[in-house]
Design an enzyme around this catalytic site. Structure first.
Site, short mmCIF file in Angstrom:
data_model
loop_
_atom_site.label_atom_id
_atom_site.label_comp_id
_atom_site.label_asym_id
_atom_site.label_seq_id
_atom_site.Cartn_x
_atom_site.Cartn_y
_atom_site.Cartn_z
N ASP A 1 -3.32 44.98 -60.15
CA ASP A 1 -2.97 45.94 -59.10
C ASP A 1 -1.53 46.43 -59.30
O ASP A 1 -0.58 45.68 -59.09
CB ASP A 1 -3.09 45.25 -57.72
CG ASP A 1 -2.81 46.21 -56.59
OD1 ASP A 1 -3.76 46.78 -56.04
OD2 ASP A 1 -1.62 46.41 -56.27
N TYR B 1 5.89 51.31 -58.54
CA TYR B 1 6.40 50.07 -59.15
C TYR B 1 7.11 50.36 -60.48
O TYR B 1 7.88 49.51 -60.95
CB TYR B 1 5.27 49.07 -59.45
CG TYR B 1 4.46 48.58 -58.27
CD1 TYR B 1 4.84 48.82 -56.96
CD2 TYR B 1 3.30 47.84 -58.49
CE1 TYR B 1 4.06 48.37 -55.90
CE2 TYR B 1 2.53 47.38 -57.43
CZ TYR B 1 2.91 47.66 -56.14
OH TYR B 1 2.13 47.20 -55.11
N LYS C 1 -1.61 53.28 -57.42
CA LYS C 1 -1.42 53.87 -56.08
C LYS C 1 -0.63 55.17 -56.17
O LYS C 1 0.36 55.22 -56.91
CB LYS C 1 -0.67 52.88 -55.16
CG LYS C 1 -1.28 51.49 -55.16
CD LYS C 1 -0.64 50.54 -54.17
CE LYS C 1 -1.14 49.13 -54.40
NZ LYS C 1 -0.48 48.44 -55.51
N HIS D 1 -0.44 55.03 -51.29
CA HIS D 1 0.39 53.83 -51.14
C HIS D 1 0.81 53.58 -49.70
O HIS D 1 0.85 52.44 -49.25
CB HIS D 1 1.62 53.94 -52.06
CG HIS D 1 2.16 52.61 -52.48
ND1 HIS D 1 2.81 52.41 -53.67
CD2 HIS D 1 2.15 51.40 -51.88
CE1 HIS D 1 3.17 51.14 -53.76
NE2 HIS D 1 2.78 50.51 -52.69
N ASN E 1 -1.66 50.34 -46.40
CA ASN E 1 -0.70 50.39 -45.29
C ASN E 1 -1.10 51.36 -44.19
O ASN E 1 -0.24 51.94 -43.52
CB ASN E 1 0.71 50.73 -45.82
CG ASN E 1 1.26 49.66 -46.74
OD1 ASN E 1 1.36 48.50 -46.35
ND2 ASN E 1 1.57 50.01 -47.99
N GLN F 1 -5.45 48.42 -48.36
CA GLN F 1 -4.65 47.29 -48.86
C GLN F 1 -3.44 47.11 -47.96
O GLN F 1 -2.61 48.01 -47.84
CB GLN F 1 -4.21 47.56 -50.31
CG GLN F 1 -3.46 46.38 -50.88
CD GLN F 1 -2.97 46.57 -52.30
OE1 GLN F 1 -1.81 46.37 -52.60
NE2 GLN F 1 -3.86 46.96 -53.19
N SER G 1 0.83 40.43 -50.60
CA SER G 1 1.75 39.39 -50.10
C SER G 1 1.00 38.26 -49.40
O SER G 1 1.38 37.85 -48.28
CB SER G 1 2.82 39.99 -49.17
OG SER G 1 3.61 40.91 -49.87
N GLY H 1 3.19 35.58 -48.42
CA GLY H 1 4.37 36.00 -47.65
C GLY H 1 5.57 36.20 -48.56
O GLY H 1 6.69 35.84 -48.19
N ARG I 1 2.06 29.43 -62.46
CA ARG I 1 1.71 29.84 -61.10
C ARG I 1 0.53 30.81 -61.11
O ARG I 1 -0.33 30.78 -60.20
CB ARG I 1 2.90 30.50 -60.43
CG ARG I 1 4.03 29.52 -60.14
CD ARG I 1 5.24 30.25 -59.61
NE ARG I 1 6.28 29.35 -59.20
CZ ARG I 1 7.46 29.76 -58.75
NH1 ARG I 1 7.72 31.06 -58.66
NH2 ARG I 1 8.38 28.89 -58.39
N GLU J 1 -2.31 28.58 -61.39
CA GLU J 1 -2.51 27.85 -60.12
C GLU J 1 -3.18 28.74 -59.07
O GLU J 1 -4.12 28.31 -58.38
CB GLU J 1 -1.14 27.38 -59.62
CG GLU J 1 -1.13 26.73 -58.25
CD GLU J 1 0.31 26.43 -57.79
OE1 GLU J 1 1.21 26.19 -58.63
OE2 GLU J 1 0.52 26.45 -56.56
N ASN J 2 -2.71 29.98 -58.96
CA ASN J 2 -3.21 30.87 -57.91
C ASN J 2 -4.66 31.28 -58.14
O ASN J 2 -5.32 31.78 -57.21
CB ASN J 2 -2.32 32.12 -57.82
CG ASN J 2 -0.90 31.78 -57.42
OD1 ASN J 2 -0.61 30.66 -57.00
ND2 ASN J 2 0.01 32.73 -57.59
P1 A2P Z 1 7.36 34.29 -59.17
O1 A2P Z 1 6.88 35.71 -59.39
O2 A2P Z 1 8.76 34.07 -59.63
O3 A2P Z 1 6.38 33.29 -59.70
P2 A2P Z 1 3.24 37.24 -52.72
O4 A2P Z 1 2.05 37.17 -53.63
O5 A2P Z 1 2.96 36.85 -51.32
O6 A2P Z 1 3.96 38.56 -52.80
O7 A2P Z 1 4.28 36.12 -53.23
C1 A2P Z 1 4.94 36.28 -54.44
C2 A2P Z 1 6.15 35.36 -54.50
O8 A2P Z 1 5.72 33.99 -54.50
C3 A2P Z 1 6.95 35.54 -55.76
O9 A2P Z 1 8.31 35.33 -55.43
C4 A2P Z 1 6.44 34.46 -56.68
O10 A2P Z 1 7.45 34.06 -57.58
C5 A2P Z 1 6.08 33.35 -55.73
N1 A2P Z 1 4.90 32.58 -56.16
C6 A2P Z 1 3.73 33.08 -56.60
N2 A2P Z 1 2.85 32.10 -56.85
C7 A2P Z 1 3.49 30.93 -56.58
C8 A2P Z 1 3.11 29.58 -56.64
N3 A2P Z 1 1.88 29.23 -57.03
N4 A2P Z 1 4.03 28.64 -56.29
C9 A2P Z 1 5.28 28.98 -55.89
N5 A2P Z 1 5.69 30.26 -55.80
C10 A2P Z 1 4.81 31.25 -56.14
#
Ligand code: A2P
Length: 275
Positions: free
Chosen positions: A52, A57, A82, A112, A141, A162, A189, A192, A237, A240-241
């Protein structure tokens, strides 16, 4: 609304019949160049099939480069960009996006934010779709009043909205309205922008279910039938996500997360206008 989740549980059909992966990598505030290219390439290596980006951006070129370098076939990746509503013509700007991305078509093209009013850009969005620049078209938005204004003039209906969405920004009236109108809600986000990761309520549930706070927040979006777009530039990360399809949150945990809402269930898309 029937959300028509696919058999593997990782995608759903939009109202226009196009299929969208439930998890996407967001690249807001990711610098054009190696930072963005790496994030997108890692995501594709790790199994993401949805990226996305946005004209605003400034990183569409990097997204396109990473897409090509990944070797993943174009038709296996869902790409959103967007329309930057400071510009005049969504159709002309879509063409420029395609050049920067190096693709023939994006899967989804969304306004956007509703700068200058809810409706003026929709004709150009529809033209972009008719020209074949975008498979699906939608919004970002938009609050309920703006969504309804747009629906009043739309020939092709928007298929997504979105918005900033998470347990702490649980805009329940906006979500309900989107569902009633067969508009899929995409959560940006969802962490957050990182702030919700240290919320005590989120931490307690993460500990109980043996998952990380990020996984709990992303999984909550799936439990709520949303499309979810966490952003990260770190490979570990990003991985992980995405590890959110092998567990569920109980009804009690979902309710406990719902209760963290600070928006009072609003039908607004954001707390303040930034344009
Ligand atoms: P970074 O890009 O340095 O990994 P959102 O998706 O709500 O916008 O959040 C994004 C923010 O959260 C970014 O600052 C990102 O940092 C951080 N972030 C994303 N995934 C993780 C995670 N699994 N653990 C800790 N921080 C994370």
């Amino acid at each position: 609304m029937a959300s028509a989740i696919t058999q593997d549980g990782r995608a759903r059909a939009l109202a226009d019949g196009n299929e969208i992966p439930l998890l996407g990598l967001g690249v807001w505030q990711v610098k054009d160049g190696p930072e963005c290219e790496n994030a997108v390439r890692w995501a594709l290596e790790l199994g993401y099939r949805h990226i996305d980006t946005a004209q605003a951006y400034g990183n569409e070129r990097s997204v396109g480069r990473a897409l090509r370098d990944s070797g993943v076939p174009r038709d296996e990746v869902f790409v959103t960009t967007k329309f930057y509503p400071v510009k005049d013509d969504p159709e002309a700007e879509a063409q420029r996006s395609l050049e920067r991305l190096g693709v023939d078509q994006v899967d989804l093209y969304i306004i956007h934010w509703p700068q200058g009013g809810a409706t003026w850009a929709w004709d150009g969005m529809q033209r972009a779709q008719q020209a074949g620049y975008a498979k699906s078209i939608g919004l970002s938005n938009f609050n309920v009043a703006e969504l309804d204004e747009l629906l009043g003039i739309a020939e092709a209906r928007p298929v997504v909205n979105q918005v900033q969405f998470s347990p702490l920004k649980f805009r329940r009236a906006l979500l309900d309205a989107c569902e009633e109108r067969d508009v899929a809600l995409e959560a940006y986000s969802p962490l957050g922008t990182g702030r919700h990761l240290s919320d005590a309520g989120v931490l307690a549930i993460a500990e109980r279910v043996g998952r990380t706070p990020a996984q709990v927040l992303v999984r909550w979006c799936l439990e709520r039938d949303l499309i979810v777009l966490p952003k990260s530039t770190h490979r570990d990360r990003i991985e992980e996500n995405a590890a959110i399809f092998d567990f569920e949150l109980s009804a009690d945990d979902v309710a406990a997360l719902d209760a963290l809402d600070t928006t009072d269930g609003t039908d607004e898309a954001q707390e303040g206008q930034w344009w």
